[in-house]
Design an enzyme around this catalytic site. Structure first.
Site, PDB file in Angstrom:
ATOM      1  N   ARG A   4      -3.150   6.588   1.402  1.00  0.00           N
ATOM      2  CA  ARG A   4      -3.579   7.895   1.833  1.00  0.00           C
ATOM      3  C   ARG A   4      -2.663   8.735   2.880  1.00  0.00           C
ATOM      4  O   ARG A   4      -2.826   9.644   3.505  1.00  0.00           O
ATOM      5  CB  ARG A   4      -4.955   7.675   2.489  1.00  0.00           C
ATOM      6  CG  ARG A   4      -6.127   7.549   1.437  1.00  0.00           C
ATOM      7  CD  ARG A   4      -7.285   7.105   2.221  1.00  0.00           C
ATOM      8  NE  ARG A   4      -7.222   5.731   2.801  1.00  0.00           N
ATOM      9  CZ  ARG A   4      -8.142   4.795   3.235  1.00  0.00           C
ATOM     10  NH1 ARG A   4      -9.340   5.436   3.616  1.00  0.00           N
ATOM     11  NH2 ARG A   4      -7.851   3.575   3.590  1.00  0.00           N
ATOM     12  N   ARG A  17       0.829  -1.303   0.079  1.00  0.00           N
ATOM     13  CA  ARG A  17      -0.050  -0.021   0.022  1.00  0.00           C
ATOM     14  C   ARG A  17       0.788   1.207  -0.054  1.00  0.00           C
ATOM     15  O   ARG A  17       0.506   2.357   0.706  1.00  0.00           O
ATOM     16  CB  ARG A  17      -0.978  -0.002   1.071  1.00  0.00           C
ATOM     17  CG  ARG A  17      -2.056  -1.033   1.199  1.00  0.00           C
ATOM     18  CD  ARG A  17      -3.308  -0.365   0.273  1.00  0.00           C
ATOM     19  NE  ARG A  17      -4.317  -1.262   0.419  1.00  0.00           N
ATOM     20  CZ  ARG A  17      -5.296  -1.501   0.821  1.00  0.00           C
ATOM     21  NH1 ARG A  17      -5.532  -0.227   2.036  1.00  0.00           N
ATOM     22  NH2 ARG A  17      -6.111  -2.227   1.131  1.00  0.00           N
ATOM     23  N   TYR A  27     -15.068 -11.429  -0.523  1.00  0.00           N
ATOM     24  CA  TYR A  27     -16.047 -10.039  -0.661  1.00  0.00           C
ATOM     25  C   TYR A  27     -17.196  -9.882  -1.498  1.00  0.00           C
ATOM     26  O   TYR A  27     -18.214  -9.374  -1.166  1.00  0.00           O
ATOM     27  CB  TYR A  27     -14.972  -9.089  -1.250  1.00  0.00           C
ATOM     28  CG  TYR A  27     -13.845  -8.522  -0.413  1.00  0.00           C
ATOM     29  CD1 TYR A  27     -14.227  -7.422   0.618  1.00  0.00           C
ATOM     30  CD2 TYR A  27     -12.723  -8.962   0.019  1.00  0.00           C
ATOM     31  CE1 TYR A  27     -13.176  -6.940   1.467  1.00  0.00           C
ATOM     32  CE2 TYR A  27     -11.706  -8.649   0.745  1.00  0.00           C
ATOM     33  CZ  TYR A  27     -11.971  -7.684   1.357  1.00  0.00           C
ATOM     34  OH  TYR A  27     -11.086  -6.997   2.355  1.00  0.00           O
ATOM     35  N   ASP A  83      -6.838  -2.271  -7.190  1.00  0.00           N
ATOM     36  CA  ASP A  83      -7.307  -2.997  -6.321  1.00  0.00           C
ATOM     37  C   ASP A  83      -7.680  -4.479  -6.289  1.00  0.00           C
ATOM     38  O   ASP A  83      -7.959  -4.396  -7.779  1.00  0.00           O
ATOM     39  CB  ASP A  83      -8.651  -2.236  -5.724  1.00  0.00           C
ATOM     40  CG  ASP A  83      -8.897  -2.724  -4.379  1.00  0.00           C
ATOM     41  OD1 ASP A  83      -8.466  -2.107  -3.327  1.00  0.00           O
ATOM     42  OD2 ASP A  83      -9.541  -3.636  -4.077  1.00  0.00           O
ATOM     43  N   ARG A  85      -6.434  12.347  -4.905  1.00  0.00           N
ATOM     44  CA  ARG A  85      -7.731  11.746  -4.553  1.00  0.00           C
ATOM     45  C   ARG A  85      -8.737  12.696  -4.230  1.00  0.00           C
ATOM     46  O   ARG A  85      -9.864  12.578  -4.221  1.00  0.00           O
ATOM     47  CB  ARG A  85      -7.138  10.805  -3.378  1.00  0.00           C
ATOM     48  CG  ARG A  85      -8.474  10.073  -2.787  1.00  0.00           C
ATOM     49  CD  ARG A  85      -8.994   8.884  -3.677  1.00  0.00           C
ATOM     50  NE  ARG A  85      -9.927   8.053  -2.712  1.00  0.00           N
ATOM     51  CZ  ARG A  85     -11.184   8.648  -2.581  1.00  0.00           C
ATOM     52  NH1 ARG A  85     -11.582   9.783  -3.243  1.00  0.00           N
ATOM     53  NH2 ARG A  85     -11.979   7.976  -1.784  1.00  0.00           N
TER      54      ARG A  85
HETATM   55  O1  CP3 Z   1      -0.067  -1.426  -2.530  1.00  0.00           O
HETATM   56  C1  CP3 Z   1      -0.207  -0.375  -3.337  1.00  0.00           C
HETATM   57  O2  CP3 Z   1       0.191   0.614  -3.380  1.00  0.00           O
HETATM   58  C2  CP3 Z   1      -1.115  -0.770  -4.755  1.00  0.00           C
HETATM   59  C3  CP3 Z   1      -2.408  -0.476  -4.478  1.00  0.00           C
HETATM   60  C4  CP3 Z   1      -3.462  -1.488  -3.726  1.00  0.00           C
HETATM   61  C5  CP3 Z   1      -4.623  -0.864  -3.212  1.00  0.00           C
HETATM   62  N1  CP3 Z   1      -5.341  -1.989  -2.578  1.00  0.00           N
HETATM   63  C6  CP3 Z   1      -5.121   0.449  -2.892  1.00  0.00           C
HETATM   64  C7  CP3 Z   1      -6.334   0.891  -2.211  1.00  0.00           C
HETATM   65  C8  CP3 Z   1      -3.477  -2.886  -3.212  1.00  0.00           C
HETATM   66  C9  CP3 Z   1      -2.343  -3.626  -3.598  1.00  0.00           C
HETATM   67  C10 CP3 Z   1      -4.619  -3.081  -2.754  1.00  0.00           C
HETATM   68  C11 CP3 Z   1      -4.907  -4.443  -2.365  1.00  0.00           C
HETATM   69  C12 CP3 Z   1      -6.046  -4.693  -1.435  1.00  0.00           C
HETATM   70  N2  CP3 Z   1      -7.332  -4.216  -1.515  1.00  0.00           N
HETATM   71  C13 CP3 Z   1      -6.352  -5.890  -0.608  1.00  0.00           C
HETATM   72  C14 CP3 Z   1      -5.100  -6.585  -0.298  1.00  0.00           C
HETATM   73  C15 CP3 Z   1      -4.124  -6.146   0.605  1.00  0.00           C
HETATM   74  C16 CP3 Z   1      -4.490  -6.063   2.079  1.00  0.00           C
HETATM   75  O3  CP3 Z   1      -4.536  -4.741   2.508  1.00  0.00           O
HETATM   76  O4  CP3 Z   1      -4.876  -6.901   2.732  1.00  0.00           O
HETATM   77  C17 CP3 Z   1      -7.479  -5.738  -0.125  1.00  0.00           C
HETATM   78  C18 CP3 Z   1      -8.050  -6.706   1.182  1.00  0.00           C
HETATM   79  C19 CP3 Z   1      -8.294  -4.745  -0.726  1.00  0.00           C
HETATM   80  C20 CP3 Z   1      -9.733  -4.333  -0.619  1.00  0.00           C
HETATM   81  C21 CP3 Z   1      -9.705  -3.019  -0.344  1.00  0.00           C
HETATM   82  N3  CP3 Z   1      -9.569  -2.002  -1.042  1.00  0.00           N
HETATM   83  C22 CP3 Z   1     -10.093  -2.679   1.256  1.00  0.00           C
HETATM   84  C23 CP3 Z   1     -10.153  -3.503   2.499  1.00  0.00           C
HETATM   85  C24 CP3 Z   1     -10.063  -1.139   0.953  1.00  0.00           C
HETATM   86  C25 CP3 Z   1     -10.359  -0.243   2.157  1.00  0.00           C
HETATM   87  C26 CP3 Z   1      -9.063  -0.057   2.968  1.00  0.00           C
HETATM   88  C27 CP3 Z   1      -8.853   1.146   3.789  1.00  0.00           C
HETATM   89  O5  CP3 Z   1      -7.759   1.618   4.084  1.00  0.00           O
HETATM   90  O6  CP3 Z   1      -9.939   2.054   4.110  1.00  0.00           O
HETATM   91  C28 CP3 Z   1      -9.902  -0.810  -0.352  1.00  0.00           C
HETATM   92  C29 CP3 Z   1      -9.568   0.650  -0.862  1.00  0.00           C
HETATM   93  C30 CP3 Z   1      -8.105   1.002  -1.165  1.00  0.00           C
HETATM   94  N4  CP3 Z   1      -7.468   0.173  -2.071  1.00  0.00           N
HETATM   95  C31 CP3 Z   1      -7.542   2.048  -0.859  1.00  0.00           C
HETATM   96  C32 CP3 Z   1      -6.198   2.313  -1.744  1.00  0.00           C
HETATM   97  C33 CP3 Z   1      -5.147   3.196  -1.516  1.00  0.00           C
HETATM   98  C34 CP3 Z   1      -8.026   3.362  -0.184  1.00  0.00           C
HETATM   99  C35 CP3 Z   1      -9.221   3.999  -1.167  1.00  0.00           C
HETATM  100  C36 CP3 Z   1      -9.101   5.491  -1.153  1.00  0.00           C
HETATM  101  O7  CP3 Z   1      -7.977   6.397  -1.412  1.00  0.00           O
HETATM  102  O8  CP3 Z   1     -10.068   6.043  -0.400  1.00  0.00           O
END
Ligand code: CP3
Length: 339
Positions: free
Chosen positions: A29, A25, A149, A74, A38
């Site tokens: 943010r 990640r 999911y 994502d 964003r």
């Molecule tokens: O690693 C990176 O920088 C690449 C981008 C990336 C994102 N999600 C961006 C994201 C990657 C590799 C993921 C993978 C992902 N997404 C996983 C597996 C990794 C983990 O964390 O276990 C999972 C379970 C998801 C599903 C997901 N997407 C969730 C649970 C959320 C909300 C998380 C939160 O922090 O609130 C997201 C949204 C998400 N994916 C964001 C980002 C930067 C936040 C969205 C925003 O900017 O509003």
């Protein structure tokens, strides 16, 4: 060929001159430059706009000089391919969960990957913007994490619908994972065709199932995914979170690199997977909320422990917290580089 090869060297089991570092990640943010992008567009729009994906993918590379970039996207965008709407608020929400055979069969399984062209365009945009500075990691969710999911309708604490399906209707659960796995194999193949230099598979919810149930209901699909992406010829990292005892089951599935979460000391994880394996990890992301001395001390201990493995890629043991001070990430990078 990327100029900085140390991440790929480590993936191949060669020990590079210093321990490579990237963090899960890393484009997110906690970075003000990410929040600036964003603030103008939704997360979904960012994922569907290759130029914006490339811009934020490069932000942590420009700021910290990490040794690998990870595609900004994502794991749940694959739901676009099969016609399952997902909203990010920012937690993912699926308004129409898929829990019956009829609901599963009604999805758009034919040529599903064709609907994800924007991801492959994003890979190409990232590669172009990186101009061979560092390798680009593509990724997907593991079959069960992805399916959960869809079955739960979003994140979950107990995974009651997912487990009830696996236990009461194992054939349906198996068919769902099989179909998702087929899609993920094509999806990763297209990411590599578009230029991804390595792949990571995220099993974020490895803790959902007890080890024996995981072996029966989940492992065969994960194993097939790894077997069928191996011929793509790029290194594959398998990151399973939440259940270190699963390392005994996941270490021999054919992944080039075993991702280690922060629930286990790295030296113990290396003893479990074997010293001949390449490992990635595993600092608790919230260590970054601590004072710089703690970050430095912890990072150095992990680098030291990593020397017991064939090769070690430094990473956090899960995604970086949005509450992280970007200056503390710089401390981390400096500590790993000088270890
Ligand atoms: O690693 C990176 O920088 C690449 C981008 C990336 C994102 N999600 C961006 C994201 C990657 C590799 C993921 C993978 C992902 N997404 C996983 C597996 C990794 C983990 O964390 O276990 C999972 C379970 C998801 C599903 C997901 N997407 C969730 C649970 C959320 C909300 C998380 C939160 O922090 O609130 C997201 C949204 C998400 N994916 C964001 C980002 C930067 C936040 C969205 C925003 O900017 O509003």
């Amino acid at each position: 060929m990327p100029q900085n090869q140390i991440f790929l060297q480590a993936c191949r089991g060669e020990r590079p001159a210093r321990t490579p570092i990237w963090v899960m990640r890393q484009a997110g943010r906690y970075l003000p430059e990410y929040r600036a992008v964003r603030s103008k567009v939704s997360f979904e729009t960012m994922c569907r706009t290759p130029e914006l994906c490339a811009e934020v993918t490069l932000q942590p590379i420009d700021r910290y000089g990490f040794d690998a970039a990870i595609l900004f996207s994502d794991i749940l965008v694959v739901f676009d391919a099969i016609g399952v709407p997902v909203a990010f608020n920012p937690a993912p929400q699926v308004a129409t969960p898929v829990r019956t055979a009829a609901e599963l069969e009604a999805l758009r399984w034919g040529r599903a990957v064709d609907h994800l062209g924007y991801v492959f365009d994003a890979v190409r945009a990232c590669k172009q913007a990186l101009a061979d500075r560092v390798p680009l990691i593509g990724f997907c969710g593991a079959p069960m994490t992805t399916a959960s999911y869809m079955i739960e309708g979003g994140g979950s604490r107990e995974f009651e619908h997912t487990k009830a399906m696996a236990f009461c209707e194992p054939a349906l659960f198996g068919r769902m994972l099989e179909r998702i796995t087929t899609l993920l194999i094509e999806y990763l193949g297209q990411q590599v065709a578009a230029g991804a230099d390595a792949l990571q598979i995220f099993e974020s919810w490895g803790a959902a199932f007890a080890p024996q149930d995981y072996r029966v209901h989940v492992l065969p699909h994960l194993q097939r995914l790894l077997r069928e992406v191996a011929p793509l010829g790029v290194p594959v990292i398998l990151f399973v979170r939440g259940n270190a005892s699963l390392l005994r089951q996941t270490k021999d599935l054919g992944a080039d690199v075993i991702g280690i979460d922060w629930s286990i000391e790295l030296d113990e994880a290396i003893a479990t997977v074997g010293r001949e394996r390449v490992v990635q990890g595993n600092m608790d992301p919230l260590t970054l909320l601590g004072p710089p001395e703690l970050i430095e001390q912890t990072a150095k201990r992990i680098v030291e422990q990593g020397r017991a493995a064939r090769a070690h890629i430094f990473n956090l043991g899960h995604g970086i917290s949005r509450h992280t001070d970007p200056a503390m990430v710089q401390h981390l990078v400096d500590a790993v580089r000088s270890a």
